[in-house]
Structures are given as structure tokens and as C-alpha cells.
Enzyme design. Structure first.
Site, mmCIF file in Angstrom:
data_model
loop_
_atom_site.group_PDB
_atom_site.id
_atom_site.type_symbol
_atom_site.label_atom_id
_atom_site.label_comp_id
_atom_site.label_asym_id
_atom_site.label_seq_id
_atom_site.Cartn_x
_atom_site.Cartn_y
_atom_site.Cartn_z
ATOM 1 N N ASP A 118 3.840 -8.382 1.074
ATOM 2 C CA ASP A 118 4.335 -9.138 2.225
ATOM 3 C C ASP A 118 3.359 -10.206 2.717
ATOM 4 O OD1 ASP A 118 2.512 -7.294 3.231
ATOM 5 O OD2 ASP A 118 3.854 -6.496 4.767
ATOM 6 N N HIS B 79 0.786 -1.241 0.000
ATOM 7 C CA HIS B 79 0.000 0.000 0.000
ATOM 8 C C HIS B 79 0.817 1.290 0.000
ATOM 9 C CE1 HIS B 79 -3.007 -2.916 1.032
ATOM 10 N NE2 HIS B 79 -2.638 -2.995 2.298
#
Length: 514
Positions: free
Chosen positions: A241, A83
Site C-alpha cells: 500500500d 506485513h
């Protein structure tokens, strides 16, 4: 003999591992830390050049530790915090500090996106409602507040994709990480021209999107000279991740779920179909395998909560840990073990950076509720661990309500290193909790993706079966589970009791900034 390099650009540090394809073991690992900047409450920024310096130093260190020839590195995989927003000019220079995943400044931009596109239409394309965490809101914030920077944008990259650019010179991303930008057509796994056009974000600002195992570029001569890598070493798409950590934890089949405690906390479930929560409480993103997706719930301040306590109130533990040559967290865990389950009614809400699942509220704040004169430091530390686990249970229950299978739960992230924190999760979930024999999470996951992209493995499930085995399983303590069930109901009610007060505080903070 060959090796795979996995690089994970985390929020607090970059970790690099060297995976031996013959022994199926980690031959070497290294990490390098960097700061997070918070110029105002709710803001979170980092310097992308700090990530690059950490990447270079950690690569150099693992190659030195591994005592291998550079040509034996078969491929490189990249993972990173999702993000974030890295803005580059036409010369490839960083235009401003990266606004990262936990930043909460873009509430107005969320409203704008929802108004422009429509909430239902937005969810149908991007599989998620507009959130302050997502990259799209950050771009619009820059447009509104820093137009002189907005006008100079040439490319918008995610954190790990900035590192890819530095390694290879290529502007590229991949589907799992791109899912978290709010600019990807998640069901169709490609940038949404519709959303980009509606938001007046030029399509050519976006990098090419690959599947996670596909080769996206190769190490340049300049980088080879700098790091010790071989010129032309392939770099695959990699993964955000969470998807990377799921691969590294073997969450690549139906019924498998991971509970991860890192800086944030995530409950992650595999699915072979696009499954969207119409209320937008959990996220649906592309998984790191073709034609698969994942559903995940996120708590913003999981490991961050314990880190915050250590940094601000743990000076004694830090000093003693230095003397004993131990990790301060080990000492904090020993203290927490002395407290009873439920902490005698002390309940912690882990909303230090607002909250995502299930509340989607950037104004939410952390709370110690029920504190009294009888409570001790031991209770406070344990209540933090329990509060994070309550938040993860929120995520798990929504995922189950969506019809997602939950047969196996695997613990991962830094929190999984604590046997107490694993036991607390097992008790609060009322389910067995397993760990695997390799605890490298995202870095291992993208190393295995590099193995698929370079032909070491046929596909991701084969890679996981070759590298991952269950190490141990913790079962719920029968006495603790009903205690936690009762306190969990109180925990769930506290957000709604405090919601208006969170908003009042946010309004005061906004007025004071003027």
C-alpha cells in the site's frame, strides 16, 4: 478506449477504482468494509475471506457504475496492507485468521530472529531490524504456539497476494510488498535463501516474486463469472500500500516525499540507491519501479487514533452526521478548529498499537499528556491530529538526517481530505504541503502499474505525468510554527520519560494472561 482496475485491500475496507485511460479520470469507485478482530490487547487479525468478499462486491459495483464492457478493462493492479500473513494448506484453504500489520504479539520472535541471524547481518540483507509487524515473526509465532497449523502450511501469502490467488489461481508476490516480510534480500530484490534457511522456513512456501509492473497472472473463468470481468484479463504484480500510494501520489523522482495519514501514518521518500538507517528507525524497501527503493518512517496509530476516538467517544457526532448527511470526521474537524494551536499544552502520543518510528517499541501506549480542567473536547480532538503530525515529523527528520532529498511534500490518505490536518502538518513540518487532483492513492497507483504492464504507458514516471497534477498547496502559518516547535521538543521527550512504565504495564498484561 480502455480502463484500468485498481484494487486496494486496506485494513478497514477494500477500495476498487476504474481509471479511464483516455480522460485520465476515475470513472467509478466502490468500497466495502470489514471488521478487525482483537482477541487480546496488542493482537490484530482479519478473515481473508472478508477481503475476498469485499473485492468481489467492489469489482461488481464499479463495473456496474462504469457502464463498460468487460473486455475494455485492459489490466488489473493490486495493492494491500503490508506485513500480513495468510497461511494456505495444499488445497488452497486458509488455515487460520490472518495476523495483520499492526499486531504486536511477536516480541519474543523478534529476539529469536535477531539472535539467530545477528542484527547487522539481518539489516544488511533485509534492510531492516526484526520488527513485530513483519511477516517472518508471525510465521515463527505460529510455529511456536500453533504447531499443528504450522505443519499444514503449503504457502505463505501477503493480503493482496491472497486476492491475486483468488483472482488468478497463481501464487505470486512482488518486490515492494515482499520487502516487508523480513524474508526478502532487499538490495537484490529476491527471496533470501540465507534468511529462510536460518529460520527453517521452507523456500517453496514463498510465492514467485515479480517487479511491480509485470503481469503475474490472468483472471480465471470462475472469477469472470463471479465478478463480471473478462476471462484472461491481466493482473500485474502491483505494490504494497505504501509504494502503491506513492505511485498514486507521483512520488517517483528524487526530492519527492509523501506524508500519508491512513490507519497508520507514513512519511515516504524515493531513492535510486539502497539507503539503510543503521539504527533501524526507518524502513528501506523496494519501490514499485525496477532498480529503485524507498525509505519510510511509520507511525502505527495515525488515522486509527481519530477513528478510535470517533468509535468510543463520538456517538453525538455520528448521530448528528446522520441527520445532516455529513461525515462524522467533518464535524470532529469543525470542533478541532475551535482549539488553538498547541491545545493549551495538551499533547497526544499516538501509540495505540505500539510504535515503529523512531522507537521500535511494541509496548508503547497512547497518552494524553498535560490535560487539565480547562481543556475541552475540541482540544482533545485537535491534540490527536497534532500528535500524529509530531510523530510524522519524527519520521521526516530521520529521513533528512540520512541525506535523502526533501524538496516537495505531498499529503495523501484519508487525513489529506482534512484541510485542518494538512495545515497542522505544514505548520509542524514548517514546509509547504501539496495535494494532487486525484485522491485515490494506492488504488490509483496500482491501476497505473497495470497500465505500464499492459503497454498503455512506457514506464511509471510517464504514467504519473499523464495522470497526476498538483491541486493546491498549503503553506505554514508563521505564528503557529514556533509554538509547535516548542511543544514538539516536549513531545519527543515524553516517550523516554514513560518508556519504563510502558514495559511495566506490558509485564503486568503478560502475567494476567497466564
Amino acid at each position: 478506449m480502455g480502463y484500468l482496475l485498481g484494487i486496494d485491500i486496506g485494513t478497514s475496507a477494500t477500495k476498487t477504482i476504474l481509471f479511464d485511460t483516455e480522460t485520465k479520470k476515475i470513472k467509478a469507485s466502490a468500497s466495502s468494509e470489514y471488521p478487525l478482530y482483537q482477541p487480546y490487547i496488542g493482537w490484530a487479525e482479519q478473515d481473508p475471506d472478508d477481503w475476498w468478499r469485499a473485492t468481489v462486491s467492489s469489482i461488481q459495483e464499479v463495473l456496474k457504475k462504469g457502464l463498460i464492457h468487460p473486455q475494455d478493462v485492459l489490466g488489473i493492479g493490486l495493492s494491500g496492507q503490508m506485513h500480513g500473513m495468510v497461511l494456505l494448506d495444499k488445497d488452497g484453504n486458509v488455515l487460520r485468521p490472518a495476523i495483520i500489520w499492526c499486531d504486536q504479539r511477536t516480541e519474543e520472535e523478534c529476539k529469536d530472529i535477531t539472535s539467530i541471524i545477528g542484527r547487522e547481518k539481518l539489516i544488511s540483507i533485509t534492510a531492516n531490524p526484526a520488527l513485530t509487524n513483519f511477516t517472518a515473526t508471525k510465521i515463527l509465532w505460529v510455529k511456536r504456539h500453533q504447531p499443528e497449523i504450522f505443519e499444514r502450511i503449503h504457502k505463505v501469502l501477503l493480503p493482496k497476494d491472497f486476492i491475486r490467488f483468488k483472482l488468478t489461481g497463481e501464487f505470486a508476490s512482488e518486490v515492494s510488498d515482499a520487502s516487508g516480510t523480513q524474508l526478502l534480500d532487499v538490495p537484490n530484490r529476491t527471496w533470501s535463501r540465507y534468511v529462510l534457511d536460518k529460520l527453517d522456513i521452507p523456500f517453496d512456501w514463498m510465492p514467485k516474486v515479480y517487479e511491480s509492473h509485470e503481469v503475474s497472472g490472468c483472471v480465471t473463468e470462475k472469477v469472470a463469472n463471479l465478478t463480471g470481468l473478462n476471462v484472461g484479463t491481466p493482473v500485474v504484480g502491483g505494490a504494497g500500500d505504501q509504494a502503491a500510494g506513492a505511485v498514486g501520489n507521483g512520488i517517483v523522482e528524487s526530492g519527492m516525499v509523501s506524508s500519508t495519514i491512513g490507519t497508520s501514518g507514513v512519511v515516504f521518500a524515493y531513492t535510486d540507491k539502497v539507503s539503510i538507517d543503521p539504527k533501524g528507525r526507518v524502513h528501506t524497501f523496494c519501490h514499485a519501479m525496477p532498480d529503485t527503493w524507498h525509505v519510510m518512517g511509520v507511525t502505527q496509530g495515525a488515522g486509527l487514533s481519530l477513528q478510535w476516538f470517533r468509535n468510543n467517544f463520538g456517538s453525538l457526532e455520528k448521530e448528528l452526521a446522520t441527520f445532516l448527511k455529513k461525515d462524522p470526521y467533518e464535524l470532529m474537524t469543525e470542533e478541532a478548529q475551535k482549539a488553538d494551536a498547541g491545545c493549551n499544552g495538551l499533547i497526544y502520543l499516538p501509540y495505540l498499537m505500539g510504535e515503529r518510528t523512531p522507537h521500535l517499541d511494541p509496548s508503547a501506549k497512547g497518552v494524553f499528556f498535560g490535560i487539565s480542567a480547562k481543556h475541552t473536547r475540541n482540544d482533545m480532538i485537535r491534540s490527536i491530529m497534532e500528535g500524529v503530525a509530531y510523530s510524522l515529523r519524527d519520521c521526516l527528520e530521520i529521513i533528512q538526517d540520512m541525506g535523502t532529498e526533501v524538496d516537495i511534500i505531498r499529503a495523501s490518505g484519508g487525513g489529506a481530505r482534512s484541510s485542518l490536518w494538512r495545515q497542522i502538518q505544514s505548520d509542524i513540518f514548517n514546509r509547504p504541503l501539496s495535494t494532487i487532483d486525484i485522491g485515490e492513492g494506492p488504488a490509483l497507483g496500482v491501476a497505473l502499474l497495470a497500465g505500464v504492464g499492459t503497454g498503455v504507458y512506457k514506464d511509471v514516471p510517464e504514467a504519473c505525468k499523464a495522470a497526476i497534477n498538483t491541486k493546491d498547496t498549503i503553506y505554514p502559518i508563521e505564528y503557529n510554527t514556533p509554538i509547535y516547535d516548542r511543544y514538539y521538543e516536549v513531545y519527543r521527550s515524553l516517550y523516554f520519560a514513560l518508556k519504563d512504565n510502558y514495559r511495566a504495564i506490558a509485564d503486568i498484561e503478560k502475567d494476567l494472561k497466564k
